[in-house]
Write a protein that holds these residues in place. Sequence first.
Motif, short mmCIF file in Angstrom:
data_model
loop_
_atom_site.label_atom_id
_atom_site.label_comp_id
_atom_site.label_asym_id
_atom_site.label_seq_id
_atom_site.Cartn_x
_atom_site.Cartn_y
_atom_site.Cartn_z
N ASP A 117 35.38 49.20 35.39
CA ASP A 117 36.40 50.18 35.78
C ASP A 117 36.67 50.16 37.27
O ASP A 117 37.67 50.74 37.73
N ILE A 118 35.80 49.54 38.06
CA ILE A 118 35.95 49.50 39.51
C ILE A 118 36.76 48.26 39.88
O ILE A 118 36.42 47.13 39.45
N ALA A 119 37.81 48.43 40.67
CA ALA A 119 38.68 47.29 41.03
C ALA A 119 38.10 46.51 42.21
O ALA A 119 38.11 45.28 42.21
N HIS A 120 37.63 47.23 43.23
CA HIS A 120 37.13 46.59 44.45
C HIS A 120 35.83 47.26 44.86
O HIS A 120 35.67 48.47 44.67
N ALA A 121 34.93 46.47 45.49
CA ALA A 121 33.69 47.01 46.06
C ALA A 121 33.46 46.35 47.42
O ALA A 121 33.85 45.19 47.64
N PHE A 122 32.89 47.10 48.34
CA PHE A 122 32.67 46.55 49.70
C PHE A 122 31.38 47.11 50.27
O PHE A 122 30.89 48.16 49.85
N LEU A 123 30.87 46.40 51.31
CA LEU A 123 29.66 46.81 52.02
C LEU A 123 29.88 46.54 53.51
O LEU A 123 30.07 45.40 53.92
N TRP A 124 29.85 47.58 54.32
CA TRP A 124 30.04 47.47 55.78
C TRP A 124 28.68 47.75 56.42
O TRP A 124 28.09 48.80 56.24
N THR A 125 28.20 46.77 57.22
CA THR A 125 26.89 46.92 57.85
C THR A 125 26.97 46.93 59.37
O THR A 125 25.95 46.97 60.05
N GLY A 126 28.13 46.97 59.89
CA GLY A 126 28.32 47.04 61.34
C GLY A 126 29.68 46.47 61.70
O GLY A 126 30.39 45.89 60.87
N LYS A 127 30.05 46.68 62.95
CA LYS A 127 31.37 46.25 63.39
C LYS A 127 31.53 44.75 63.17
O LYS A 127 30.71 43.95 63.63
N HIS A 129 31.26 43.26 60.36
CA HIS A 129 30.45 42.79 59.25
C HIS A 129 30.86 43.54 57.96
O HIS A 129 30.36 44.62 57.67
N LEU A 130 31.79 43.00 57.24
CA LEU A 130 32.27 43.58 55.99
C LEU A 130 32.26 42.53 54.90
O LEU A 130 32.78 41.42 55.08
N GLU A 131 31.64 42.88 53.79
CA GLU A 131 31.68 42.01 52.63
C GLU A 131 32.40 42.78 51.50
O GLU A 131 32.10 43.95 51.26
N SER A 132 33.32 42.13 50.84
CA SER A 132 34.08 42.79 49.76
C SER A 132 34.28 41.83 48.61
O SER A 132 34.33 40.61 48.81
N GLN A 133 34.38 42.41 47.42
CA GLN A 133 34.63 41.63 46.21
C GLN A 133 35.59 42.43 45.32
O GLN A 133 35.65 43.66 45.37
N SER A 134 36.34 41.74 44.49
CA SER A 134 37.25 42.36 43.53
C SER A 134 36.97 41.76 42.15
O SER A 134 36.34 40.70 42.03
N GLN A 135 37.47 42.45 41.11
CA GLN A 135 37.23 42.00 39.76
C GLN A 135 37.84 40.61 39.55
O GLN A 135 39.05 40.41 39.72
#
Length: 576
Positions: A117-127, A129-135
């Motif tokens: 049911d989730i379209a996108h997910a992301f993880l921000w660990t600092g300026k 530094h962003l990791e994201s994924q989509s279905q």
Amino acid sequence: MDRRRLSPKAHGRLSESARMLKIQVRRWSERPRMLVFMLGVMLPAAALIAVGVWHLRTIQREKSVEAVFQREYQQVLAIAEKRIDALAYEIAEEASAKFPDAHEGDELEAFLASHRDIAHAFLWTGKGHLESQSQRDRMSDPEFVEEVKKFSSMMGPWLDLESEDFIARVKKIKAVEGRHVYLTNNWVTRGDKMQYQSLVLFMPRGSTAEHPALAGFVYDTDYLSNKFFPQALNEVLPNQNQNDTSHPQPVMMVRTAKDHDPLAASICWDGGSPEVERSFDGVFPGLILGIKLYGTTIANISSHFLRTAYLILGALSLLMGGGMLLAYRNVARELGLAKLKSDFVSNVSHELRTPLSLIRLYAETLELGRISNPGKRQEYYEIIRKESERLTSLINNILDFSRIESGKKEYSFRETDVADLVRGTLESYRFEIEQNGFQFEQKIDNDLPQVWVDREAIARSLLNLVNNAVKYSATEKYLGVNLYRHNGGVNLEVVDHGIGIPVKEQPKIFEKFYRVGDPLVHNTKGSGLGLSLVRHIVQAHGGEVAVQSEPGQGSKFIITLPVQTAVAEQAKGMSA
């Protein structure tokens, strides 16, 4: 003016004028009682009806019914919003608990695989530094691919600038509400429309004060529209049935502030616009919750309520008016009956006083020995006897009426030669008839059948009719009594050429105390009971009494007695 010089006709006119004046005074004396009745009963009733109409008009003018529904629906929407928010928090909290730790950005794809049911997910660990994924299974959709590109390019710079603010909000929510997630909105363009998405932010496991991290995921429009809100709305409004039209059912919808078309709706939503709306305050900013009634509107309910209220008020007004009319008639009837009773007492007092005075006068004259002529003495004896008989007849009428009123009147039926009964009764009254100068005719058929009657009661009925004919024949003094067989029964007629009875008063003359409003009737003393007794006696014998009369032409009273068997008459006598 010396009244002694007036002619008899002038004296009569003066007497009649005095009598009419007394009647008018009596009528005016009764009016205050009716006025009190009208003021005491009719005015409060009319005021109550007027206040009811005014109140309904006020409700209609101020739309009070609509206002009540709107207040109630606002409360319903507030409760519904809380339940929807609680469901959203529950789902987001459950998903965030399974989110990868701050140092496990490579696990985002596995997280999405287990949360379709989730379209996108992301993880921000600092300026920076962003990791994201989509279905991945939706990457075949060009619009979704375009949305992924925009999301990835936008989310990093946005979090670099706003991360501290979002981290502070998450901490505040955890401290105040005990929740671990913060929900807000996210708008994206898909085609030519703006799409509403729900963005969930939280601090993942492994986030520290020295190295803060933010994680999140997005529920897109498809999930919110097709799954989450329909489920939430139907939980808020359970047991909806599109086939149930027995009562109004509330239905809900959710729309965006930028679009009037529903984003989602409950099962029974039938289109159109909601009647009451409420904006979401916290979890879904930018969305509006609406409610209305399935198959009807608040305005229709208000109109139906007012129509029903007016109909009820109208029916109650008619009932109240009918009740007041009946009460008015009863009061008027009671006043009239009281007047008749008063007249009855006055008339009976006079009728009792007259024979008693004559009996006393002639008895004292005879006692003092002032009458030496034997013929004169015999005349005085006859007068005393006749006045005593008259007095006895009057007393018997009153006693019979009293027994009838109390239901204790009994009759003694026996087989009777009715012709012999009528002849004997008339013979006892013949002297008084002739004494009053009446032309008397008697026609009694031969071979009349035997009739089962109470001899005394039938004789009294005949004498009452004859006595009335004598009293109310002012000019042409004629009295006829006819007895003949008719339609299997026996008819007894008493005919006179007296004052007659108006047609409109003929149905009333057999009522107790009633006397016709003719001057001669009022100038002639009477109890008003004679005809009432005649009717009761005749009806007790299973017969009927009728009258044929015209004013100035005289009257004919007809008593019809049935010819019945002894067994039937004896049974009637036992039940009388």
